[in-house]
Design a protein around this motif. Structure first.
Motif, short mmCIF file in Angstrom:
data_model
loop_
_atom_site.label_atom_id
_atom_site.label_comp_id
_atom_site.label_asym_id
_atom_site.label_seq_id
_atom_site.Cartn_x
_atom_site.Cartn_y
_atom_site.Cartn_z
N UNK A 68 12.53 -4.03 -4.06
CA UNK A 68 11.31 -3.91 -4.86
C UNK A 68 10.13 -4.59 -4.16
N UNK A 69 10.35 -5.76 -3.62
CA UNK A 69 9.29 -6.46 -2.89
C UNK A 69 8.85 -5.69 -1.67
N UNK A 70 9.81 -5.06 -0.99
CA UNK A 70 9.48 -4.27 0.19
C UNK A 70 8.62 -3.07 -0.15
N UNK A 71 8.92 -2.43 -1.28
CA UNK A 71 8.12 -1.29 -1.72
C UNK A 71 6.71 -1.76 -2.06
N UNK A 72 6.61 -2.88 -2.76
CA UNK A 72 5.29 -3.40 -3.14
C UNK A 72 4.48 -3.77 -1.90
N UNK A 73 5.11 -4.47 -0.95
CA UNK A 73 4.41 -4.85 0.28
C UNK A 73 3.96 -3.62 1.04
N UNK A 74 4.81 -2.61 1.13
CA UNK A 74 4.45 -1.38 1.84
C UNK A 74 3.28 -0.67 1.16
N UNK A 75 3.30 -0.62 -0.17
CA UNK A 75 2.20 0.02 -0.90
C UNK A 75 0.88 -0.74 -0.73
N UNK A 76 0.94 -2.05 -0.81
CA UNK A 76 -0.28 -2.85 -0.68
C UNK A 76 -0.86 -2.73 0.72
N UNK A 77 -0.02 -2.85 1.75
CA UNK A 77 -0.55 -2.76 3.12
C UNK A 77 -1.05 -1.35 3.42
N UNK A 78 -0.39 -0.33 2.89
CA UNK A 78 -0.88 1.04 3.10
C UNK A 78 -2.22 1.26 2.40
N UNK A 79 -2.36 0.71 1.19
CA UNK A 79 -3.64 0.85 0.47
C UNK A 79 -4.76 0.12 1.21
N UNK A 80 -4.47 -1.08 1.70
CA UNK A 80 -5.48 -1.80 2.49
C UNK A 80 -5.83 -1.04 3.76
N UNK A 81 -4.83 -0.43 4.38
CA UNK A 81 -5.08 0.38 5.57
C UNK A 81 -5.98 1.56 5.27
N UNK A 82 -5.79 2.19 4.11
CA UNK A 82 -6.66 3.32 3.71
C UNK A 82 -8.10 2.85 3.50
N UNK A 83 -8.25 1.69 2.86
CA UNK A 83 -9.59 1.14 2.64
C UNK A 83 -10.26 0.82 3.98
N UNK A 84 -9.51 0.20 4.88
CA UNK A 84 -10.08 -0.12 6.20
C UNK A 84 -10.43 1.14 6.98
N UNK A 85 -9.61 2.17 6.85
CA UNK A 85 -9.91 3.41 7.56
C UNK A 85 -11.20 4.03 7.01
N UNK A 86 -11.37 3.99 5.69
CA UNK A 86 -12.60 4.51 5.10
C UNK A 86 -13.80 3.70 5.57
N UNK A 87 -13.66 2.37 5.62
CA UNK A 87 -14.76 1.53 6.11
C UNK A 87 -15.11 1.86 7.55
N UNK A 88 -14.09 2.07 8.37
CA UNK A 88 -14.35 2.34 9.79
C UNK A 88 -14.95 3.74 9.99
N UNK A 89 -14.55 4.69 9.17
CA UNK A 89 -15.08 6.05 9.34
C UNK A 89 -16.47 6.22 8.74
N UNK A 90 -16.71 5.60 7.58
CA UNK A 90 -18.02 5.73 6.94
C UNK A 90 -19.01 4.69 7.45
N UNK A 91 -18.51 3.55 7.93
CA UNK A 91 -19.36 2.58 8.59
C UNK A 91 -20.20 1.69 7.70
#
Length: 88
Positions: free
Chosen positions: A13-36
């Motif tokens: 369960x912790x592994x799933x939560x950690x994977x979801x949180x890091x993937x969500x943060x990665x999506x946010x960072x990708x949006x920040x890098x693409x939109x600037x």
């Protein structure tokens, strides 16, 4: 899925939560890098640094890459916030 590094470190369960949180943060960072934009317009260098950080956060293994991507991204975003406050 039981043999993934996140589930070995944090349990299933912790592994799933950690994977979801890091993937969500990665999506946010990708949006920040693409939109600037974050606190202010990001420079091309900051955007170029954030994009690999986003990819590192989306990777599932090894976990140290998630930590490295998050650490570098936090430094870039803290600098963006600090300079946005000074220019305001």
């Amino acid at each position: 899925m039981e043999n993934s590094p996140a589930s070995q470190s944090f349990g299933f369960t912790g592994g799933v939560v950690v994977s979801l949180v890091t993937a969500a943060l990665g999506c946010v960072l990708m949006a920040l890098s693409l939109f600037g934009w974050c606190f202010r317009d990001l420079s091309r260098l900051e955007r170029a640094i954030l994009l690999p950080c986003a990819v590192l956060l989306m990777l599932n293994e090894p976990f140290v890459l998630n930590v490295a991507g998050l650490a570098v991204a936090l430094v870039v975003l803290a600098n963006a916030k600090r300079t946005a406050i000074k220019s305001a």
